[in-house]
Design a protein around this motif. Structure first.
Motif, PDB file in Angstrom:
ATOM      1  N   LEU A   7      -5.600  11.336   5.554  1.00  0.00           N
ATOM      2  CA  LEU A   7      -4.159  11.272   5.825  1.00  0.00           C
ATOM      3  C   LEU A   7      -3.828  10.085   6.729  1.00  0.00           C
ATOM      4  CD1 LEU A   7      -3.351  15.065   6.298  1.00  0.00           C
ATOM      5  CD2 LEU A   7      -2.480  13.580   4.473  1.00  0.00           C
ATOM      6  N   THR A   8      -4.669   9.820   7.720  1.00  0.00           N
ATOM      7  CA  THR A   8      -4.459   8.684   8.616  1.00  0.00           C
ATOM      8  C   THR A   8      -4.530   7.372   7.842  1.00  0.00           C
ATOM      9  OG1 THR A   8      -5.404   9.927  10.455  1.00  0.00           O
ATOM     10  CG2 THR A   8      -5.311   7.530  10.702  1.00  0.00           C
ATOM     11  N   GLU A   9      -5.514   7.239   6.966  1.00  0.00           N
ATOM     12  CA  GLU A   9      -5.656   6.015   6.164  1.00  0.00           C
ATOM     13  C   GLU A   9      -4.501   5.857   5.179  1.00  0.00           C
ATOM     14  OE1 GLU A   9      -9.605   6.173   4.523  1.00  0.00           O
ATOM     15  OE2 GLU A   9     -10.529   5.899   6.497  1.00  0.00           O
ATOM     16  N   LEU A  10      -4.025   6.945   4.612  1.00  0.00           N
ATOM     17  CA  LEU A  10      -2.876   6.884   3.711  1.00  0.00           C
ATOM     18  C   LEU A  10      -1.626   6.475   4.478  1.00  0.00           C
ATOM     19  CD1 LEU A  10      -1.761   7.275   0.846  1.00  0.00           C
ATOM     20  CD2 LEU A  10      -1.385   9.688   1.420  1.00  0.00           C
ATOM     21  N   ASP A  11      -1.457   6.994   5.675  1.00  0.00           N
ATOM     22  CA  ASP A  11      -0.332   6.626   6.530  1.00  0.00           C
ATOM     23  C   ASP A  11      -0.343   5.114   6.793  1.00  0.00           C
ATOM     24  OD1 ASP A  11       1.830   7.623   8.606  1.00  0.00           O
ATOM     25  OD2 ASP A  11       0.506   6.268   9.725  1.00  0.00           O
ATOM     26  N   GLU A  12      -1.497   4.574   7.151  1.00  0.00           N
ATOM     27  CA  GLU A  12      -1.630   3.135   7.421  1.00  0.00           C
ATOM     28  C   GLU A  12      -1.342   2.316   6.169  1.00  0.00           C
ATOM     29  OE1 GLU A  12      -5.598   2.823   8.927  1.00  0.00           O
ATOM     30  OE2 GLU A  12      -5.079   3.729  10.854  1.00  0.00           O
ATOM     31  N   ALA A  13      -1.847   2.767   5.024  1.00  0.00           N
ATOM     32  CA  ALA A  13      -1.639   2.032   3.770  1.00  0.00           C
ATOM     33  C   ALA A  13      -0.167   2.044   3.371  1.00  0.00           C
ATOM     34  CB  ALA A  13      -2.493   2.633   2.653  1.00  0.00           C
ATOM     35  N   MET A  14       0.504   3.166   3.545  1.00  0.00           N
ATOM     36  CA  MET A  14       1.922   3.252   3.187  1.00  0.00           C
ATOM     37  C   MET A  14       2.769   2.369   4.093  1.00  0.00           C
ATOM     38  SD  MET A  14       2.499   7.265   2.295  1.00  0.00           S
ATOM     39  CE  MET A  14       2.076   7.921   0.689  1.00  0.00           C
ATOM     40  N   ARG A  15       2.448   2.316   5.370  1.00  0.00           N
ATOM     41  CA  ARG A  15       3.206   1.470   6.312  1.00  0.00           C
ATOM     42  C   ARG A  15       3.001  -0.016   6.020  1.00  0.00           C
ATOM     43  NH1 ARG A  15       5.456   4.558  10.033  1.00  0.00           N
ATOM     44  NH2 ARG A  15       4.566   6.604  10.429  1.00  0.00           N
ATOM     45  N   ALA A  16       1.821  -0.382   5.513  1.00  0.00           N
ATOM     46  CA  ALA A  16       1.507  -1.786   5.242  1.00  0.00           C
ATOM     47  C   ALA A  16       1.856  -2.210   3.817  1.00  0.00           C
ATOM     48  CB  ALA A  16       0.030  -2.037   5.500  1.00  0.00           C
ATOM     49  N   ASP A  17       2.260  -1.276   2.970  1.00  0.00           N
ATOM     50  CA  ASP A  17       2.520  -1.586   1.573  1.00  0.00           C
ATOM     51  C   ASP A  17       3.706  -2.536   1.438  1.00  0.00           C
ATOM     52  OD1 ASP A  17       1.726  -0.665  -1.288  1.00  0.00           O
ATOM     53  OD2 ASP A  17       3.922  -0.588  -1.280  1.00  0.00           O
TER      54      ASP A  17
END
Length: 192
Positions: free
Chosen positions: A126-136
């Motif tokens: 979930l943490t990695e998905l959060d980071e990926a979504m913010r950087a998308d």
């Protein structure tokens, strides 16, 4: 008769030694030929290069000297790259979601001692998905709902990632994972 036998044995041993020497020489020649053919594949001309050019390397020394001088500035330019380490690119949303999805059929029983790995992994995904979504490149506004859900979860979890603390928030972690899965299924362009 013993002289003949001794003479024949001597001739036989000499022939065997000579044959062995010839075989060893043949193997060495074949190995050298293979090395030459391999090294020709690594030159500028590749495998189809003119063999006469590689046979006499001193043929055009003046031309080689010019090319060495031209290569020196290029080598200097190549070493002038910035020394600061490049930051790793954020994980793509698709990849981060795929690793989260891999946890969908997994679960554990809080208090039974089998949740440390599972809850740690789901929280990390979930943490990695959060980071990926913010950087998308689509921007965090595109992922408004999942980011809001993860913000609520991370607010409850705080910095404590111990197993007892994660077990305490088991239902929030799993429901956030499942809710994000449902949201992503409604947005297939984000993970396909």
């Amino acid at each position: 008769m013993s002289v003949r036998t001794t003479a024949r044995n001597g001739i036989s041993r000499t022939a065997t030694t000579t044959a062995t020497g010839l075989r060893a020489t043949a193997v060495a020649v074949l190995a050298a030929a293979a090395l030459v053919s391999c090294s020709q594949g690594q030159t500028e001309g590749g495998l189809g290069a003119d063999l006469s050019a590689t046979a006499s390397p001193s043929a055009d020394q003046a031309e080689n000297a010019d090319s060495v001088e031209d290569a020196e500035p290029a080598a200097d330019e190549a070493t002038e790259e910035p020394t600061a380490p490049a930051e790793p690119a954020p994980e793509l949303v698709r990849d981060a979601f795929a690793t989260l999805q891999a946890t969908l059929n997994d679960t554990c029983t809080p208090g039974a001692g089998d949740c440390a790995y599972f809850l740690g992994r789901v929280t990390r995904e979930l943490t990695e998905l959060d980071e990926a979504m913010r950087a998308d490149q689509k921007g965090p506004g595109h992922f408004k709902q999942p980011l809001a859900d993860m913000k609520v979860l991370f607010g409850k979890l705080g910095e404590d990632r111990s197993t007892p603390h994660l077990e305490k928030h088991f239902s929030e972690i799993v429901s956030t994972r499942d809710g994000i899965n449902t949201w992503m299924q409604d947005h297939p362009d984000d993970y396909r």
